[in-house]
Enzyme design. Sequence first.
Site, PDB file in Angstrom:
ATOM      1  N   ARG A  37       0.962  -1.294  -0.005  1.00 58.43           N
ATOM      2  CA  ARG A  37      -0.010   0.040  -0.002  1.00 58.43           C
ATOM      3  C   ARG A  37       0.930   1.417   0.154  1.00 58.43           C
ATOM      4  O   ARG A  37       0.555   2.271  -0.874  1.00 58.43           O
ATOM      5  CB  ARG A  37      -1.020   0.063   1.115  1.00 58.43           C
ATOM      6  CG  ARG A  37      -1.943   1.126   1.218  1.00 58.43           C
ATOM      7  CD  ARG A  37      -2.803   1.142   2.431  1.00 58.43           C
ATOM      8  NE  ARG A  37      -3.996   0.399   2.158  1.00 58.43           N
ATOM      9  CZ  ARG A  37      -5.120   0.302   2.845  1.00 58.43           C
ATOM     10  NH1 ARG A  37      -5.058   1.048   4.196  1.00 58.43           N
ATOM     11  NH2 ARG A  37      -6.204  -0.610   2.974  1.00 58.43           N
ATOM     12  N   LEU A  73     -16.245  12.467   5.002  1.00 58.49           N
ATOM     13  CA  LEU A  73     -15.814  12.496   3.647  1.00 58.49           C
ATOM     14  C   LEU A  73     -17.274  11.627   2.783  1.00 58.49           C
ATOM     15  O   LEU A  73     -17.676  10.489   3.336  1.00 58.49           O
ATOM     16  CB  LEU A  73     -14.716  11.900   3.219  1.00 58.49           C
ATOM     17  CG  LEU A  73     -13.354  12.647   4.066  1.00 58.49           C
ATOM     18  CD1 LEU A  73     -12.205  11.895   3.647  1.00 58.49           C
ATOM     19  CD2 LEU A  73     -13.420  13.991   3.632  1.00 58.49           C
ATOM     20  N   PHE A 124     -28.493   8.925  10.167  1.00 56.91           N
ATOM     21  CA  PHE A 124     -29.581   9.730   9.345  1.00 56.91           C
ATOM     22  C   PHE A 124     -29.529   9.687   7.981  1.00 56.91           C
ATOM     23  O   PHE A 124     -30.457   9.760   7.236  1.00 56.91           O
ATOM     24  CB  PHE A 124     -29.303  11.105   9.935  1.00 56.91           C
ATOM     25  CG  PHE A 124     -30.086  11.397  11.188  1.00 56.91           C
ATOM     26  CD1 PHE A 124     -29.814  10.673  12.299  1.00 56.91           C
ATOM     27  CD2 PHE A 124     -30.786  12.635  11.360  1.00 56.91           C
ATOM     28  CE1 PHE A 124     -30.298  10.823  13.631  1.00 56.91           C
ATOM     29  CE2 PHE A 124     -31.402  12.986  12.702  1.00 56.91           C
ATOM     30  CZ  PHE A 124     -30.958  11.902  13.766  1.00 56.91           C
ATOM     31  N   CYS A 180     -19.065   2.605   5.775  1.00 59.86           N
ATOM     32  CA  CYS A 180     -19.625   3.210   7.053  1.00 59.86           C
ATOM     33  C   CYS A 180     -21.071   2.850   7.386  1.00 59.86           C
ATOM     34  O   CYS A 180     -21.182   2.776   8.503  1.00 59.86           O
ATOM     35  CB  CYS A 180     -19.353   4.605   7.026  1.00 59.86           C
ATOM     36  SG  CYS A 180     -17.628   4.920   7.218  1.00 59.86           S
ATOM     37  N   LYS A 192     -22.051  -0.300   8.966  1.00 63.76           N
ATOM     38  CA  LYS A 192     -21.169  -0.788   9.987  1.00 63.76           C
ATOM     39  C   LYS A 192     -21.435   0.385  11.299  1.00 63.76           C
ATOM     40  O   LYS A 192     -21.650  -0.169  12.339  1.00 63.76           O
ATOM     41  CB  LYS A 192     -19.709  -0.440   9.739  1.00 63.76           C
ATOM     42  CG  LYS A 192     -18.666  -1.116  10.718  1.00 63.76           C
ATOM     43  CD  LYS A 192     -17.365  -0.643   9.998  1.00 63.76           C
ATOM     44  CE  LYS A 192     -16.845   0.581  10.025  1.00 63.76           C
ATOM     45  NZ  LYS A 192     -15.453   0.540   9.666  1.00 63.76           N
ATOM     46  N   ARG A 205     -30.296   1.822 -10.641  1.00 59.66           N
ATOM     47  CA  ARG A 205     -29.739   3.139  -9.936  1.00 59.66           C
ATOM     48  C   ARG A 205     -30.755   4.282 -10.887  1.00 59.66           C
ATOM     49  O   ARG A 205     -30.385   5.616 -10.876  1.00 59.66           O
ATOM     50  CB  ARG A 205     -28.169   3.310 -10.354  1.00 59.66           C
ATOM     51  CG  ARG A 205     -27.433   2.495  -9.759  1.00 59.66           C
ATOM     52  CD  ARG A 205     -27.378   2.949  -8.031  1.00 59.66           C
ATOM     53  NE  ARG A 205     -26.533   1.961  -7.413  1.00 59.66           N
ATOM     54  CZ  ARG A 205     -25.891   2.416  -6.168  1.00 59.66           C
ATOM     55  NH1 ARG A 205     -26.371   3.650  -5.675  1.00 59.66           N
ATOM     56  NH2 ARG A 205     -25.247   1.816  -5.439  1.00 59.66           N
TER      57      ARG A 205
END
Length: 481
Positions: free
Chosen positions: A38, A159, A222, A272, A275, A447
């Site tokens: 990485r 972000l 939210f 995110c 999780k 989509r």
Amino acid sequence: MVKICCIGAGYVGGPTMAVIALKCPSIEVAVVDISVTRIAAWNSDQLPIYEPGLEDVVKQCRGRNLFFSTDVEEHVSEADIIFVSVNTPTKTRGLGAGKAADLTYWESAARMIADVSKSNKIVVEKSTVPVKTAEAIEKILTHNSKGINYQILSNPEFLAEGTAIEDLFNPDRVLIGGRETPEGRKAVQALKEVYANWVPEDRIITTNLWSAELSKLAANAFLAQRISSVNAISALCEATGANVAEVAFAVGKDTRIGPKFLNASVGFGGSCFQKDILNLVYICECNGLPEVANYWKQVIKINDYQKSRFVTRVVSSMFNTIAGKKIAVLGFAFKKDTGDTRETPAIDVCKGLLGDKAKISIYDPQVTEDQIQRDLAMNKFDWDHPLHLQPMSPTAVKEVSVTWDAYEATRGAHGVCILTEWDEFRKLDYAKIYENMQKPAFVFDGRNVVDPEKLREIGFIVYSIGKPLDPWLKDMPAVAA
């Protein structure tokens, strides 16, 4: 010269530190990671993550005041401010499995900081962490302090992938939580001065530690809730003949609600949302609030329902069997302008189609074949653990091919599933695609990127989430019987 070190060179650490280095030329910024490959990628022309504008920022600063290194301990011991941006995966076993955050990597980072530090440090939580992590980290550091003073701050990132650099350049807010003590306030001020190099003072919010930690989880919960709300309405739109785009537009015109995050889709993804909500659920349960926990659980349930509903639509539309049929999947990343596939709805949709014995051909402009095969071979939540702990048996998925061209993916297919809203999918020559497909030819737009009427004129049978159904689909079951 202030020295900043960030532990963790991933989607948060890399871009955030690059922008700090760009905006604060007088600060030396080091990004450290134990992954040699990485770090090598960060030092090369092919960065390990794709994010519009990132390459430009890195190239301006790299070697000047921005450094990427595997020499973790040296940079940590020299730094004044240490950002910790390591993974906080969901636990896969033990107490709280499937909900609680696994703080193994955080704890080992804290112990390493305590081992190598020779001067006072400000330690900044940058990863998304459960409420009260700072307290645990503080205990580890103070019990191993050898006379060194540590101040713990919470500075969650807000972000959005695909717009991360723009979000960093021009954030809605920067949130800094710290202890309400003289030393705590001083540490908050030190970090505030870094951001004040480019962020207006009124957008830098300071709170106590717990408010900062909880604000991150709450913000993501939210946002995810808005997506699940509009997706729940999309199912009702299909049942009644309403158009979810029109409903969302009308609802979004209310200034109290606003138009953002009201696009119906096959479901939310990303590292995110799920999780953080599971984390929130776990914290509520631990604090004796089962009703609150159940409320947030429902957001994830609707998301899972939306993905399975999509697969059911595909199967039921195609004469209730897709065994041996080629299905093209356009888009595998969880959203456009990123190569990130963490928790992407495409994984569950593809697994659902494979479970019905379809042959899948996948095209995504930013996701490699290795990544796709790994994602499809992986158990839930494993993606957030180090690569060497992940399954390495891509051969497990024989019915999947990956192409580098949308036309190749769709050639000879019975159906096309659009699972990422890449701009190029709006501009494809669908007449050409139709010619090279088996008939009847189906498009399942997860989509809402194509114009269903135009595609129907070409000859496609079209399913668009939350839009009035094609006559063909009217009699098909919307959910599995």
